[in-house]
Design an enzyme around this catalytic site. Structure first.
Site, PDB file in Angstrom:
ATOM      1  CD  GLU A  32      35.945   8.268  35.909  1.00  0.00           C
ATOM      2  OE1 GLU A  32      35.959   7.043  36.093  1.00  0.00           O
ATOM      3  OE2 GLU A  32      35.257   8.805  35.052  1.00  0.00           O
TER       4      GLU A  32
ATOM      5  CG  ASN B  69      45.592  49.414  37.529  1.00  0.00           C
ATOM      6  OD1 ASN B  69      44.607  50.060  37.856  1.00  0.00           O
ATOM      7  ND2 ASN B  69      45.639  48.095  37.659  1.00  0.00           N
TER       8      ASN B  69
HETATM    9  C1  LIG Z   1      45.880  38.266  34.037  1.00  0.00           C
HETATM   10  C2  LIG Z   1      45.627  39.669  34.479  1.00  0.00           C
HETATM   11  C3  LIG Z   1      45.080  39.894  35.727  1.00  0.00           C
HETATM   12  C4  LIG Z   1      44.838  41.189  36.153  1.00  0.00           C
HETATM   13  N1  LIG Z   1      44.275  41.387  37.371  1.00  0.00           N
HETATM   14  C5  LIG Z   1      43.981  42.648  37.786  1.00  0.00           C
HETATM   15  C6  LIG Z   1      43.343  42.893  39.017  1.00  0.00           C
HETATM   16  O1  LIG Z   1      43.040  41.967  39.775  1.00  0.00           O
HETATM   17  N2  LIG Z   1      43.061  44.170  39.352  1.00  0.00           N
HETATM   18  C7  LIG Z   1      43.367  45.212  38.538  1.00  0.00           C
HETATM   19  O2  LIG Z   1      43.103  46.356  38.898  1.00  0.00           O
HETATM   20  N3  LIG Z   1      43.975  45.015  37.375  1.00  0.00           N
HETATM   21  C8  LIG Z   1      44.277  43.757  36.977  1.00  0.00           C
HETATM   22  N4  LIG Z   1      44.870  43.556  35.765  1.00  0.00           N
HETATM   23  C9  LIG Z   1      45.098  44.705  34.916  1.00  0.00           C
HETATM   24  C10 LIG Z   1      46.492  45.250  35.056  1.00  0.00           C
HETATM   25  O3  LIG Z   1      46.726  45.720  36.333  1.00  0.00           O
HETATM   26  C11 LIG Z   1      46.608  46.366  34.076  1.00  0.00           C
HETATM   27  O4  LIG Z   1      46.474  45.813  32.790  1.00  0.00           O
HETATM   28  C12 LIG Z   1      47.932  47.035  34.161  1.00  0.00           C
HETATM   29  O5  LIG Z   1      48.101  47.722  35.357  1.00  0.00           O
HETATM   30  C13 LIG Z   1      48.122  47.978  33.012  1.00  0.00           C
HETATM   31  O6  LIG Z   1      49.465  48.384  33.025  1.00  0.00           O
HETATM   32  P1  LIG Z   1      50.443  48.020  31.848  1.00  0.00           P
HETATM   33  O7  LIG Z   1      51.712  48.699  32.160  1.00  0.00           O
HETATM   34  O8  LIG Z   1      50.545  46.580  31.643  1.00  0.00           O
HETATM   35  O9  LIG Z   1      49.671  48.684  30.661  1.00  0.00           O
HETATM   36  P2  LIG Z   1      49.869  48.507  29.107  1.00  0.00           P
HETATM   37  O10 LIG Z   1      49.090  47.356  28.608  1.00  0.00           O
HETATM   38  O11 LIG Z   1      51.292  48.541  28.770  1.00  0.00           O
HETATM   39  O12 LIG Z   1      49.154  49.844  28.652  1.00  0.00           O
HETATM   40  C14 LIG Z   1      47.801  50.026  28.945  1.00  0.00           C
HETATM   41  C15 LIG Z   1      47.285  51.384  28.511  1.00  0.00           C
HETATM   42  O13 LIG Z   1      47.782  52.386  29.369  1.00  0.00           O
HETATM   43  C16 LIG Z   1      48.369  53.431  28.635  1.00  0.00           C
HETATM   44  N5  LIG Z   1      49.488  53.923  29.416  1.00  0.00           N
HETATM   45  C17 LIG Z   1      50.418  53.162  30.039  1.00  0.00           C
HETATM   46  N6  LIG Z   1      51.260  53.954  30.709  1.00  0.00           N
HETATM   47  C18 LIG Z   1      50.864  55.215  30.497  1.00  0.00           C
HETATM   48  C19 LIG Z   1      51.350  56.480  30.907  1.00  0.00           C
HETATM   49  N7  LIG Z   1      52.391  56.588  31.687  1.00  0.00           N
HETATM   50  N8  LIG Z   1      50.688  57.553  30.492  1.00  0.00           N
HETATM   51  C20 LIG Z   1      49.612  57.475  29.678  1.00  0.00           C
HETATM   52  N9  LIG Z   1      49.117  56.310  29.259  1.00  0.00           N
HETATM   53  C21 LIG Z   1      49.738  55.202  29.670  1.00  0.00           C
HETATM   54  C22 LIG Z   1      48.747  52.832  27.329  1.00  0.00           C
HETATM   55  O14 LIG Z   1      48.764  53.801  26.311  1.00  0.00           O
HETATM   56  C23 LIG Z   1      47.694  51.792  27.127  1.00  0.00           C
HETATM   57  O15 LIG Z   1      46.590  52.354  26.490  1.00  0.00           O
HETATM   58  C24 LIG Z   1      45.149  42.273  35.321  1.00  0.00           C
HETATM   59  C25 LIG Z   1      45.692  42.047  34.056  1.00  0.00           C
HETATM   60  C26 LIG Z   1      45.930  40.762  33.629  1.00  0.00           C
HETATM   61  C27 LIG Z   1      46.503  40.523  32.272  1.00  0.00           C
END
Ligand SMILES: Cc1cc2nc3c(=O)[nH]c(=O)nc-3n(C[C@H](O)[C@H](O)[C@H](O)COP(=O)(O)OP(=O)(O)OC[C@H]3O[C@@H](n4cnc5c(N)ncnc54)[C@H](O)[C@@H]3O)c2cc1C
Ligand code: FES
Ligand code: FES
Length: 1332
Positions: free
Chosen positions: A1264, A357
């Site tokens: 509807e 995030n």
């Molecule tokens: C449907 C949906 C709803 C969402 N709603 C919200 C919301 O309301 N509020 C909000 O704030 N966010 C929201 N998000 C975003 C979500 O919180 C972030 O996408 C998520 O936290 C990213 O974490 P991940 O582990 O999935 O990242 P990934 O997709 O796995 O990676 C994302 C990026 O982070 C980098 N990365 C990951 N871990 C590290 C690390 N340890 N060190 C360096 N780089 C790293 C990766 O290289 C990549 O570039 C939403 C996402 C979706 C799909």
């Protein structure tokens, strides 16, 4: 690293069975693997981006360190297959089935009538199941949280919530009508004794939840984790390689060697990027098995949380820590936790990582502002060493960019304890209350000198105000060392406005709103801190009211209907609540939808290529590159069409595939067919089209009117002499209102499979449509073959709402050309984004009116103009505009009435039928006019409504006679049931006492005409077979799309044949059993098909009469067998010739409807005037549907349509770019109502003692009508806004367009904060989005 290399074996479990995958492709998500490879099709595709929950599964993992097993729900569409090594996945098929035993979750959602089309049901089941695995006795809050990310377009959620409520301990209380009326207090509800009221389902008749019966975690995986030391895993796909290291050292080396490779943790950012933006990462590093990223450690200054921890883990870490420390130390922890509770959905939080995030650096990240304001920092590591970096304004450098070096890895995040005198808050405002990215987020921290209101330190960060998280540093400068009071803050607001100025055309739009939110969020923080200072006796002066959060607990509602008569046979199911006949199969995932059909040998997938220009000549189409790509078989263009190249609607031709010119972005030009969907998608991306733009595309209604760009005919109806009447009235008022369009958002996207039989040009078409005959006709005409060569099969439809008629026929024609040309089966299933882009929706409408009325409120004359934005092709647009004119009298007897309906031709994707077919737009305009009259006169709108209603024998403006008695009964009953007068008084009192929150109430009637005004469509046929064993197969022309038509047909056949419904089966709707059918639309499905089924059953029952007479004591089975032996035909067709409805537009008269369905709805909302956020506190609906054939199905239609209306009028917003590109192409951008939008108390009453001689068993059509009743929420919001305006000294009519989004409600409330924001001069800039 490329495909073909030998990778490692991936080992995991699905539903207790071991899966070893030797060729795991990093681009494959679990959803595709389940559906395609494992043939487990219960898990559904709804959006592919984590936004709908249809694909929810449960993942279980063993944690060797603690020797414990964790279970969590996740979105299979974003879960990379490669990440599942060592995990156990449970899908809906794994928890129960009709073959073994169904699971209590499946049973309760089904029996509570929580499954209509059923497409969302497996996801709902799995979200609840995962919750129960962790907490067998959840609270209601747990349930609503668990379901927050699961969308349902049919039910309106109330029955799903009620089904799940049965798992709660607090569930065994009726609580209806508030705590005062609780059944456990021994008090009764209403005037009837409780026990006599029939219930929609029997709570005592439910399987108990027995956690010991659940699938155990595979011991083999425990053994594997405990005994083998983890190894690096590598998987090679066609284009991508995946490496999953196990040690931090290895991770550091990998990242040093491949700095560009992303670290995929939750895949919630990278996944959508790869899928929707086509970004390709040839190498992916997946550090989910690196323990060093998951460590949590405490220090005297705070806590370090591993960057790999999921947001849910972070939440539980903080939740555990908070009670261990004094409150003053946990300000940051608590602020973070509040924000986490609203971030995404549970499924997202369960996988999304903290580090992900932060590093994703979303402009509107929820966490980054609070982490920054809270003085958090990250520890990062790389081959160059380790360092700590503060999360401050320097950390976030741009859209998706942070200051870290590409090879640096965030190891952990430090969250400090707060200090005495320090207050921290995280705030957010989002378009939808839950499961929605925020519009603006904020993190704020203030520190005071000991026992003083003087600010020692302050830090304010915002998200959503630019490309990245921003610091309001200047504003902080203006606050620091000054007292925390009105004067300081007053100056701070001005500085903040200047500091965070957004250009008027900033991406994301909502510029004024976002700017005002920065102020009002700061004001909220200010108030909160004032109250804390007061509580600590630091200040003694009066402080303004505290702003409490909006209420959110969903109470059990009342659903009242009349019991069947005591004499009715127990076998006779008519009039009784009967569960949707497929609900159990839908809840177990066994129900088969179009895309669940197994792949046919040699099958191809079709992907359409669409125009990227709104209005242009096609100067070149180069498919050569696409044809070179692996798997691509062919590209279909208009030249390939052997038959008719157009579809004709309303007298206009629409090209199936554009040949020389395009007239909107999203118009289909050609289609690529390939062996797999992935290959077809790549092929489609490789097609090169060149254009020459044509001048002056038309997007808005105003532009269309200016250029007289219309689809004919335009319709006019009038009665009385409107022009003369205006001269006689006390007052004349002119107004207008704009209603945005609406996306159908059926959970199952457009889906079809066309299979050449292989001889004599015969084709089978399996398709999700509301009108099989139209598809048959379309395919036959396109292929230039006779209709008898095309059989169209519809098993069930995963929601349609009008969107699976004309648009589906165009797609089916194209798909059939591909099947014909390649002589192979071709499947076309649109992705959510394509579906939203291509298939159009409800017509955005501009309504203008002039009304003349007397000082007592009597309306004497009204003149309306309805302009519907139809898009680039005619579709059914003139009919939609015409229906607005036909319904414009609604419940009111306005003696001089005139209305014109116009379908405007624009360069946007063509709009089409949508539940209500123009009525929901038209009537909002009429009711808005009534509201304006009330505001001009300064009296409550319900008075004006009541005074102007039809009374006694009446005649409509098209000279149709009717009796409005039941409309008036609904009105009175709704007022009584909702306790309208008393609550209006209470609301006034509330509003006097609250400056920043206002309540509003409204009561809205509807009179809705049922049946097709094109008389020929009012017909239906049925085919009923009795087999020798007595089982009965019913076929009819209606398609089952969740509305329960098959269930009702089963009930009808049951009554007519005098047998229990269990002996009757309905397999599908097909054109070879019942030919020449009419669409399942116009709320007429049961009326028409029911009569046909009744007819066929009566014929058969009569045929059996001699046999029954001979053997009156015989069984049904014995009669059936005997009839066969006696050579009596056991098969009959039934037919219904419906009413010959018509309109004579020249004479302005006719009988366009068979009868009216009436309803009235009363809604009350509470509005947060500072953010525009609202909650529907209560809704009471009274509907006259005659004698319901199935009260549970009808309640489902009423509630579902109401919620769809609530979405239309308050939430759902389509956004188009200035070039006519639809921005809102998925649930992340387009918000349909979710569980959080259900009225907190939702009561529905079916009007008793009503008859209807014009439809089967005296029932009425209901699909509807009640959608419009959702507007009661719109007008309740408007009422609340009026109260807020009145505090700002503003009186009289004001403009509030639909949907009344938080943005509009907030700006219209005219708070001192919105008034501070200078409005940009229209015309002085290019807005980000158009008002179409
Ligand atoms: C449907 C949906 C709803 C969402 N709603 C919200 C919301 O309301 N509020 C909000 O704030 N966010 C929201 N998000 C975003 C979500 O919180 C972030 O996408 C998520 O936290 C990213 O974490 P991940 O582990 O999935 O990242 P990934 O997709 O796995 O990676 C994302 C990026 O982070 C980098 N990365 C990951 N871990 C590290 C690390 N340890 N060190 C360096 N780089 C790293 C990766 O290289 C990549 O570039 C939403 C996402 C979706 C799909
Ligand atoms: S399909 Fe996975 S969340 Fe929508
Ligand atoms: S039943 Fe939920 S989407 Fe249809």
């Amino acid at each position: 690293m490329s495909a073909g290399k030998q990778g490692d074996a991936l080992c995991f479990f699905i539903n207790g069975k071991k899966v070893t995958e030797n060729h795991a492709d990093p681009e494959t998500m679990l959803l595709a693997f389940l559906r395609q490879k494992m043939k487990l099709t219960g898990t559904k595709y709804g959006c592919g981006g984590g936004g709908c929950g249809a694909c929810t599964v449960m993942v279980s993992r063993y944690q060797p360190a603690t020797k414990s097993i964790i279970h969590y729900s996740a979105n299979a569409c974003l879960l990379p297959l490669c990440q599942l090594h060592g995990a156990a996945v449970t899908t809906v098929e794994g928890i129960g089935s009709t073959k073994t035993r169904i699971h209590p979750v499946q049973e309760r959602i089904a029996k509570a009538h929580g499954s209509q089309c059923g497409f969302c049901t497996p996801g709902m089941v799995m979200s609840t199941y995962a919750l129960l695995r962790n907490k067998p006795q959840p609270t209601m809050d747990d349930i609503t949280q668990a379901l927050a990310g699961n969308l349902c377009r049919c039910t309106g959620y109330r029955p799903i919530v009620e089904g799940c409520r049965t798992f709660c301990q607090e569930a065994n209380c009726c609580q209806a009508n508030g705590a005062a009326n609780c059944c456990l207090n021994g008090e009764k509800n209403g005037d009837e004794p409780e026990q006599e009221k029939p219930q929609l389902f029997d709570k005592l008749d439910l399987l108990p939840l027995d956690p010991t019966q659940e699938l155990i975690f595979p011991p083999e995986l425990i053994l594997m984790a405990d005994t083998t030391s983890p190894q690096t895993l590598t998987f090679h796909g066609e284009r991508v390689t995946w490496v999953s290291p196990v040690s931090l050292e290895e991770l550091i080396q990998l990242k040093a060697k491949h700095p560009k490779a992303p670290l995929v943790m939750g895949n919630t950012n990278i996944g959508p990027d790869m899928k929707f933006k086509g970004i390709l990462h040839p190498l992916i590093i997946s550090p989910t098995r690196v323990k060093g990223l998951f460590e949590v450690s405490q220090t005297p200054q705070g806590v370090w949380v591993g960057a790999g921890c999921s947001l849910s883990e972070l939440h539980s870490v903080l939740e555990k820590l908070v009670p261990q420390f004094p409150e003053e130390k946990t300000e940051v922890f608590r602020a973070l936790n509040r924000q986490l509770g609203n971030l995404g959905s549970v499924q997202i939080r369960n996988v999304a990582s903290l580090g992900g995030n932060i590093v994703s650096a979303y402009p509107n990240s929820d966490l980054n502002p609070i982490l920054a304001a809270g003085n958090c920092k990250v520890s990062v590591i790389s081959s160059g060493g380790r360092r700590e970096v503060p999360l401050n304004q320097d950390f976030f450098v741009g859209f998706g960019k942070v200051i870290l070096q590409p090879e640096e890895i965030v190891l952990s995040v430090f969250i400090p304890f707060s200090r005495k005198g320090e207050f921290v808050q995280a705030l957010r405002h989002a378009p939808r209350k839950e499961a929605s990215f925020a519009t603006v987020t904020a993190g704020m921290r203030v520190m005071f000198s000991e026992s003083s209101r003087v600010v020692q330190d302050v830090s304010i960060y915002y998200g959503g105000m630019g490309p990245t998280t921003v610091s309001a540093a200047k504003t902080c400068q203006a606050i620091i060392r000054r007292p925390w009071d009105d004067e300081t803050l007053g100056q701070a607001y001005d500085i903040l406005l200047e500091e965070l100025a957004l250009p008027p055309s900033a991406p994301g739009g909502k510029v004024e709103f976002r700017r005002s939110l920065t102020l009002s969020l700061l004001f909220k923080f200010y108030l909160e801190v004032l109250h804390k200072l007061k509580a600590m006796n630091v200040i003694t002066d009066e402080v303004p009211e505290k702003i409490q959060p909006l209420p959110r607990d969903i109470q059990p509602g009342l659903q009242e209907f009349q019991p069947v008569s005591k004499d009715q046979s127990n076998h006779d199911a008519v009039g009784r609540p009967m569960m949707h006949r497929s609900a159990i199969s839908q809840a177990t995932g066994e129900a088969v939808y179009c895309d669940d059909l197994p792949k046919i040998e040699g099958e191809l997938f079709l992907m359409v290529v669409t125009s990227s220009r709104p209005h242009a000549k096609i100067t070149g189409l180069d498919v050569s590159e696409a044809l070179q790509l692996p798997g691509v078989v062919d590209v279909i263009t208009t030249k390939d069409i052997p038959g008719k190249k157009v579809r004709t609607f309303c007298g206009y031709n629409e090209e199936l595939l554009a040949e020389s010119e395009v007239s909107c972005i999203g118009q289909m030009i050609c289609a690529v067919v390939a062996d797999t969907k992935a290959h077809a998608k790549r092929g489609a991306a490789a097609v090169k089209i060149s254009y020459e733009d044509l001048p002056d595309p038309i997007f808005t209604i105003e532009e269309a009117v200016e250029k007289s760009s219309y689809f004919e005919p335009r319709r006019l109806l009038q009665r009385g002499d409107v022009t003369e009447a205006f001269k006689t009235v006390d007052k004349v008022y002119e107004g207008e209102i704009r209603i945005g369009g609406q996306e159908h958002f059926y959970m199952e996207t457009q889906s079809m499979l066309v299979v050449p039989v292989g001889e004599e040009m015969e084709f089978n078409v399996y398709i999700s449509t509301q009108w099989p005959t139209l598809i048959q006709d379309a395919v036959a005409e396109t292929l230039n073959i006779a209709s008898n060569r095309v059989t169209c099969h519809v098993k069930r439809v995963g929601g349609a709402f009008g969107g699976k008629v004309t648009r589906t026929s165009v797609l089916a024609s194209i798909t059939s050309v591909a099947a014909w040309k390649t002589n192979r089966a071709v499947r076309c299933v649109l992705e959510r984004g394509e579906d939203m882009l291509i298939t159009g929706g409800r017509h955005p409408t501009l309504g203008k009116y002039k009304v003349g009325f007397m000082n007592d409120g009597k309306i004497v004359a009204a003149d309306f103009q309805f302009f519907a934005n139809s898009g680039n092709t005619v579709d059914e647009s003139p009919l939609v505009a015409e229906k607005m004119v036909l319904h414009m009298d609604t419940a009111y007897n306005i003696p001089n009435l005139r209305g014109r309906g116009t379908a405007c031709k624009t360069n946007l994707p063509s709009n089409t039928a949508f539940r209500g077919f123009g009525v929901p737009q038209g009537l909002l305009i009429v009711e808005n006019m009534i509201n304006d009259v009330a505001m001009v006169l300064g009296c409550p709108a319900d008075k004006i409504r009541e005074m102007n209603m039809y009374r006694g024998p009446s005649t409509t403006h098209y000279k149709f006679e009717f009796n409005p008695e039941n409309l008036l009964r609904c009105w009175e009953e709704c007022k009584r049931r909702s306790d309208y007068s008393a609550r209006r008084g209470a609301i006034e009192q509330f509003n006097e006492q609250n400056r920043w929150k206002k309540r509003g109430i409204s009561i809205i009637p509807i009179k809705y005409g049922i049946a097709f005004s094109d008389g020929f469509l009012n017909q239906a046929a049925a085919l009923v077979h009795i087999y020798k064993d007595g089982s009965v197969l019913v076929s009819h022309g209606g398609t089952e799309m969740g509305q329960g038509v098959h269930t009702k047909m089963q009930q009808i056949a049951s009554r007519e044949l005098h047998i229990p419904p269990s002996k009757i089966y309905i397999s599908e709707t097909s054109t070879n059993t019942v030919p020449n059918t009419c669409p399942s639309a116009a709320s007429f499905g049961t009326d028409a098909n029911g009569m046909a089924v009744k007819d066929a059953c009566q014929i058969l029952y009569q045929r059996l009469e001699p046999i029954r007479k001979k053997n009156p004591k015989g069984t049904w089975e014995s009669w059936a067998n005997k009839a066969f032996m006696e050579k009596i035909s056991l098969s009959a067709t039934g037919f219904y010739k419906g009413p010959d409805l018509y309109v004579d537009w020249d004479k302005m008269e006719g009988q366009p409807y068979a009868y009216y369905t009436y309803g009235v709805s009363c809604s009350e909302v509470e509005l947060d005037c500072l953010t525009g956020e609202y909650r529907t506190l209560r809704t009471d609906i009274v509907v006259d549907i005659g004698k319901s054939v199935n009260p549970s199905v009808d309640m489902g239609q009423i509630e579902g349509a109401f919620m769809q209306g609530l979405g239309l009028y308050t939430l759902e917003e389509l956004k188009f770019s200035p070039f006519g590109l639809l921005y809102t192409r998925g649930p992340s951008q387009y918000k349909v109502p979710a569980v959080c939008d259900v009225p907190l108390q939702f009561n529905v009453y079916l009007l008793p003692d009503s008859d209807n001689p014009y439809a089967i068993y005296s029932s009425k059509g209901i699909g509807e009508p009640t959608l419009f009743l959702g507007s009661s929420v719109f007008f309740a919001i408007k009422d609340a806004v009026a109260a807020a305006r009145s505090d700002s000294g503003l009186k009289g009519p004001f403009s509030l367009n639909s949907p009344a989004t938080p943005e509009r409600a907030c700006l219209a409330s005219a708070s001192p904060f919105t008034q501070k924001v200078p409005a940009s001069k229209p015309g002085s800039f290019k807005p980000w989005a158009l008002d179409i």
